[in-house]
Motif scaffolding. Structure first.
Motif, PDB file in Angstrom:
ATOM      1  N   UNK A  44      24.115 -26.006 -33.082  1.00 50.05           N
ATOM      2  CA  UNK A  44      24.983 -27.180 -33.159  1.00 50.05           C
ATOM      3  C   UNK A  44      24.146 -28.289 -33.785  1.00 50.05           C
ATOM      4  N   UNK A  45      24.365 -28.532 -35.080  1.00 52.47           N
ATOM      5  CA  UNK A  45      23.473 -29.372 -35.861  1.00 52.47           C
ATOM      6  C   UNK A  45      24.157 -30.665 -36.321  1.00 52.47           C
ATOM      7  N   UNK A  46      23.378 -31.734 -36.541  1.00 49.99           N
ATOM      8  CA  UNK A  46      23.965 -32.996 -37.002  1.00 49.99           C
ATOM      9  C   UNK A  46      24.436 -32.914 -38.444  1.00 49.99           C
ATOM     10  N   UNK A  47      25.558 -33.555 -38.697  1.00 50.72           N
ATOM     11  CA  UNK A  47      26.052 -33.760 -40.058  1.00 50.72           C
ATOM     12  C   UNK A  47      25.783 -35.226 -40.360  1.00 50.72           C
ATOM     13  N   UNK A  48      24.719 -35.520 -41.065  1.00 46.20           N
ATOM     14  CA  UNK A  48      24.279 -36.904 -41.232  1.00 46.20           C
ATOM     15  C   UNK A  48      23.207 -37.253 -40.223  1.00 46.20           C
ATOM     16  N   UNK A  49      22.898 -38.548 -40.108  1.00 44.42           N
ATOM     17  CA  UNK A  49      21.766 -38.968 -39.283  1.00 44.42           C
ATOM     18  C   UNK A  49      22.112 -40.058 -38.278  1.00 44.42           C
ATOM     19  N   UNK A  50      23.387 -40.358 -38.076  1.00 43.37           N
ATOM     20  CA  UNK A  50      23.751 -41.394 -37.107  1.00 43.37           C
ATOM     21  C   UNK A  50      23.459 -40.919 -35.688  1.00 43.37           C
ATOM     22  N   UNK A  51      22.768 -41.721 -34.868  1.00 41.19           N
ATOM     23  CA  UNK A  51      22.490 -41.313 -33.489  1.00 41.19           C
ATOM     24  C   UNK A  51      23.765 -41.307 -32.652  1.00 41.19           C
ATOM     25  N   UNK A  52      23.744 -40.519 -31.587  1.00 39.59           N
ATOM     26  CA  UNK A  52      24.928 -40.304 -30.765  1.00 39.59           C
ATOM     27  C   UNK A  52      24.669 -40.755 -29.333  1.00 39.59           C
ATOM     28  N   UNK A 104      36.559 -42.830 -35.810  1.00 39.67           N
ATOM     29  CA  UNK A 104      35.650 -43.969 -35.945  1.00 39.67           C
ATOM     30  C   UNK A 104      36.407 -45.284 -35.834  1.00 39.67           C
ATOM     31  N   UNK A 105      37.561 -45.352 -36.470  1.00 35.24           N
ATOM     32  CA  UNK A 105      38.363 -46.585 -36.446  1.00 35.24           C
ATOM     33  C   UNK A 105      38.836 -46.910 -35.036  1.00 35.24           C
ATOM     34  N   UNK A 106      39.048 -45.913 -34.223  1.00 39.09           N
ATOM     35  CA  UNK A 106      39.500 -46.117 -32.842  1.00 39.09           C
ATOM     36  C   UNK A 106      38.344 -46.453 -31.892  1.00 39.09           C
ATOM     37  N   UNK A 107      37.126 -46.513 -32.411  1.00 39.92           N
ATOM     38  CA  UNK A 107      35.993 -46.899 -31.583  1.00 39.92           C
ATOM     39  C   UNK A 107      35.348 -45.772 -30.821  1.00 39.92           C
ATOM     40  N   UNK A 108      35.695 -44.542 -31.169  1.00 38.61           N
ATOM     41  CA  UNK A 108      35.048 -43.416 -30.516  1.00 38.61           C
ATOM     42  C   UNK A 108      33.573 -43.357 -30.918  1.00 38.61           C
ATOM     43  N   UNK A 109      32.760 -42.685 -30.107  1.00 39.99           N
ATOM     44  CA  UNK A 109      31.315 -42.716 -30.322  1.00 39.99           C
ATOM     45  C   UNK A 109      30.785 -41.515 -31.080  1.00 39.99           C
ATOM     46  N   UNK A 110      31.593 -40.471 -31.278  1.00 35.46           N
ATOM     47  CA  UNK A 110      31.110 -39.312 -32.014  1.00 35.46           C
ATOM     48  C   UNK A 110      31.944 -38.079 -31.718  1.00 35.46           C
ATOM     49  N   UNK A 111      31.613 -37.001 -32.416  1.00 33.53           N
ATOM     50  CA  UNK A 111      32.281 -35.719 -32.232  1.00 33.53           C
ATOM     51  C   UNK A 111      31.228 -34.617 -32.224  1.00 33.53           C
ATOM     52  N   UNK A 112      31.329 -33.729 -31.247  1.00 33.30           N
ATOM     53  CA  UNK A 112      30.471 -32.539 -31.171  1.00 33.30           C
ATOM     54  C   UNK A 112      31.398 -31.331 -31.102  1.00 33.30           C
ATOM     55  N   UNK A 123      31.412 -36.745 -44.729  1.00 35.28           N
ATOM     56  CA  UNK A 123      31.123 -37.078 -43.337  1.00 35.28           C
ATOM     57  C   UNK A 123      29.654 -37.455 -43.161  1.00 35.28           C
ATOM     58  N   UNK A 124      28.772 -36.775 -43.883  1.00 34.83           N
ATOM     59  CA  UNK A 124      27.338 -37.063 -43.768  1.00 34.83           C
ATOM     60  C   UNK A 124      26.993 -38.470 -44.250  1.00 34.83           C
ATOM     61  N   UNK A 125      27.816 -39.034 -45.123  1.00 38.59           N
ATOM     62  CA  UNK A 125      27.558 -40.372 -45.636  1.00 38.59           C
ATOM     63  C   UNK A 125      28.067 -41.464 -44.702  1.00 38.59           C
ATOM     64  N   UNK A 126      28.872 -41.097 -43.717  1.00 36.84           N
ATOM     65  CA  UNK A 126      29.443 -42.070 -42.798  1.00 36.84           C
ATOM     66  C   UNK A 126      28.448 -42.435 -41.698  1.00 36.84           C
ATOM     67  N   UNK A 127      28.566 -43.652 -41.199  1.00 37.11           N
ATOM     68  CA  UNK A 127      27.735 -44.088 -40.079  1.00 37.11           C
ATOM     69  C   UNK A 127      28.445 -43.734 -38.772  1.00 37.11           C
ATOM     70  N   UNK A 128      28.665 -42.438 -38.596  1.00 41.92           N
ATOM     71  CA  UNK A 128      29.397 -41.940 -37.433  1.00 41.92           C
ATOM     72  C   UNK A 128      28.862 -40.559 -37.107  1.00 41.92           C
ATOM     73  N   UNK A 129      28.397 -40.336 -35.870  1.00 42.78           N
ATOM     74  CA  UNK A 129      27.736 -39.074 -35.545  1.00 42.78           C
ATOM     75  C   UNK A 129      28.713 -37.910 -35.380  1.00 42.78           C
ATOM     76  N   UNK A 130      28.454 -36.852 -36.128  1.00 45.38           N
ATOM     77  CA  UNK A 130      29.215 -35.612 -36.025  1.00 45.38           C
ATOM     78  C   UNK A 130      28.217 -34.467 -35.947  1.00 45.38           C
ATOM     79  N   UNK A 131      28.458 -33.557 -35.009  1.00 44.95           N
ATOM     80  CA  UNK A 131      27.650 -32.348 -34.862  1.00 44.95           C
ATOM     81  C   UNK A 131      28.590 -31.156 -34.905  1.00 44.95           C
ATOM     82  N   UNK A 132      28.163 -30.085 -35.562  1.00 45.47           N
ATOM     83  CA  UNK A 132      29.007 -28.900 -35.665  1.00 45.47           C
ATOM     84  C   UNK A 132      28.144 -27.670 -35.858  1.00 45.47           C
TER      85      UNK A 132
END
Length: 225
Positions: A44-52, A104-112, A123-132
């Protein structure tokens, strides 16, 4: 009966100040202080680098299906992290850029997600943490079944609604709220010891580890010319 199709609406969330105790703490150090048992599986790896950092909002979907995730997106609260049990399916994505932007617009903190996504470059360019677990262009079905707000398994770890979720470049870890305050203090002390160790390496070029030779001696290791 709606077997396999349930939505639990009474989700408890820990106080925000308890969640914030883990901001900036390395996942590896947290896991060390949890006897190295709490991190999600390595794939389960990060897509991008935003911390979660946030609280678990749990979702279970059928493999390659996102009907219940669509519903969950409308139910989530700011600070929630979607913890999605997708069965680890590599063949169809569960979501892509549009759904991430909505979360992200709804203020959620991330998706795993224990499953696959698409639109990974965007998605990797967004400032929003996603792991998959994986990436595939194949889109999802929208048929169910699924659950929202129940206990799920993501990356080999059992996740309860309201668990504290922390992620960085190393991966994701899950913390039970009742253990959080004591654990955070332990991790901060662990971090301070690491700082002292790294300063010693820089200053003296030494890394004392007497336990290494003690263990080798206990094993009866022979030194040969």
């Amino acid at each position: 009966m709606g077997i396999g199709c349930r939505i639990y609406t009474a989700a408890a969330r820990p106080p925000r100040d308890v969640v914030e105790l883990f901001r900036g703490l390395p996942v590896a150090n947290i896991d060390d202080c949890m006897n190295r048992t709490a991190a999600l599986r390595y794939d389960i790896r990060p897509i991008g680098r935003a911390p979660l950092l946030g609280t678990a909002f749990t979702v279970k979907v059928a493999e390659g299906d996102n009907l219940f995730f669509h519903k969950a997106m409308d139910m989530a609260q700011p600070g929630d992290v979607f913890m999605i049990d997708g069965g680890g399916d590599p063949h169809r994505s569960v979501f892509g850029e549009i759904m991430v932007r909505y979360c992200a617009r709804r203020g959620c903190a991330g998706i795993v997600l224990d499953g696959s996504i698409r639109d990974s470059d965007s998605i990797a360019q967004m400032d929003f943490p996603v792991y998959a677990k994986g990436v595939t262009p194949n889109g999802p079905y929208k048929n169910g079944p699924g659950e929202i707000g129940g206990v799920v398994t993501v990356g080999g770890i059992v996740v309860h609604p309201g668990d504290i979720v922390v992620g960085d470049a190393d991966g994701v870890i899950v913390i039970r709220p009742e253990e959080a305050v004591e654990l955070a203090a332990k991790v901060r002390a662990f971090n301070e010891n690491e700082v002292v160790t790294m300063e010693r390496i820089a200053r003296e070029g030494t890394l004392p580890r007497p336990w290494v030779d003690q263990k080798l001696e206990a094993m009866g290791v022979e030194y040969m010319d």
